[in-house]
Enzyme design. Structure first.
Site, PDB file in Angstrom:
ATOM      1  N   GLU A   1       0.861  -1.178   0.000  1.00  0.00           N
ATOM      2  CA  GLU A   1       0.000   0.000   0.000  1.00  0.00           C
ATOM      3  C   GLU A   1       0.899   1.230   0.000  1.00  0.00           C
ATOM      4  OE1 GLU A   1      -2.862   0.017   3.137  1.00  0.00           O
ATOM      5  OE2 GLU A   1      -4.132  -1.498   2.211  1.00  0.00           O
TER       6      GLU A   1
ATOM      7  N   ASP B   1      -5.935   9.583   9.642  1.00  0.00           N
ATOM      8  CA  ASP B   1      -4.619   9.156  10.087  1.00  0.00           C
ATOM      9  C   ASP B   1      -4.203   9.854  11.377  1.00  0.00           C
ATOM     10  OD1 ASP B   1      -3.819   7.333   7.959  1.00  0.00           O
ATOM     11  OD2 ASP B   1      -3.939   9.104   6.674  1.00  0.00           O
TER      12      ASP B   1
END
Length: 265
Positions: free
Chosen positions: A49, A60
């Site tokens: 990824e 995040d």
């Protein structure tokens, strides 16, 4: 059959679980990203990824936020990420690469152009964090036409309806977020994961990868008992932050190999 689907079929046939590490493109240095990708493969990664840096990565935690900031400061863009994948493909035609990021860069480029250019660069899948599956049938269809797997997130709070929506349009794998909150959290409850994954399997036969809170070999092995693959991101970014100059590539390869051995044991 997509490259990601073929990979998971091979893993299932051999009784193995997938290892999907995440790095942010351009962090700690854009010139190092392709080398880091190859180190991940040497260590035993099955899928990579590659994070597209974004100025407001709302899902995040601070670790990956810092990595995005470092990459953006060095001028990394979505186009730059595609260039990195293209460079990686010159010596690795087999390892699936998934771009993971946010909607804004994709929409600035335009979904149709993005699909075409991503495929041309060698991208195999795309996960747009802030694209809910119930609103993305057209986007998913466009990706599939281009030969790119659209991957979607599910979470502990996902309703049965959202699970069905994701199952209907996703391909490659579904990314199950193992806990509430942002990336980098540490309160992983493997019993909760084990209780929810069967509910997702009732709706789809697509492989399920689990991420968030997986920090070491022990947690990876525990999650892999019920998941088809594990995703490790924040722990890798911290490792790169802490590595001495010139040691990042070897440190990363060593860490990934430890996780690979744990998954295969």
């Amino acid at each position: 059959m997509s490259k990601i689907t073929a990979l998971f079929n091979e893993l299932k046939a051999s009784g193995k679980k997938g290892l999907i590490p995440f790095i942010t493109a351009g962090d700690p240095d854009p010139k190092l990203t392709v080398e880091l990708m190859h180190a991940l493969v040497r260590g035993g990664a099955n899928v990579i990824e590659l994070g597209v840096p974004f100025s407001d990565p709302m899902a995040d935690g601070p670790v990956i936020q810092r990595s995005s900031e470092r990459a953006l400061t060095q001028g990394v863009t979505l186009h730059g990420c595609l260039d990195m994948v293209n460079e990686f493909r010159k010596t690795d035609a087999n390892t699936p690469v998934v771009l993971m990021g946010y909607a804004n860069p994709v929409e600035q480029m335009g979904a149709e152009r993005f699909a075409t250019e991503a495929k041309a660069a060698g991208v195999d899948g795309v996960l747009v964090v802030d694209y809910p599956p119930e609103e993305c049938e057209d986007f998913a269809a466009r990706m599939k036409i281009a030969g790119v797997d659209p991957i979607f997130l599910l979470a502990p709070t996902s309703s049965p309806e959202r699970i069905k929506d994701a199952a209907k349009i996703a391909s490659g794998y579904i990314y199950y977020v193992s806990m509430r909150g942002v990336t980098g959290a540490s309160h992983l409850n493997t019993q909760d994961v084990a209780s929810i994954i069967p509910k997702i399997r009732e709706a789809t036969s697509i492989p399920i990868a689990v991420g968030f809170g997986i920090n070491d070999a022990e947690s990876a092995r525990a999650v892999s008992k019920t998941a088809d693959a594990v995703v490790i991101g924040s722990r890798i970014i911290r490792l790169l932050e802490d590595s001495a100059p010139g040691q990042a590539v070897q440190s990363l390869e060593t860490f990934i190999r430890e996780i690979r051995v744990a998954l295969d044991s």
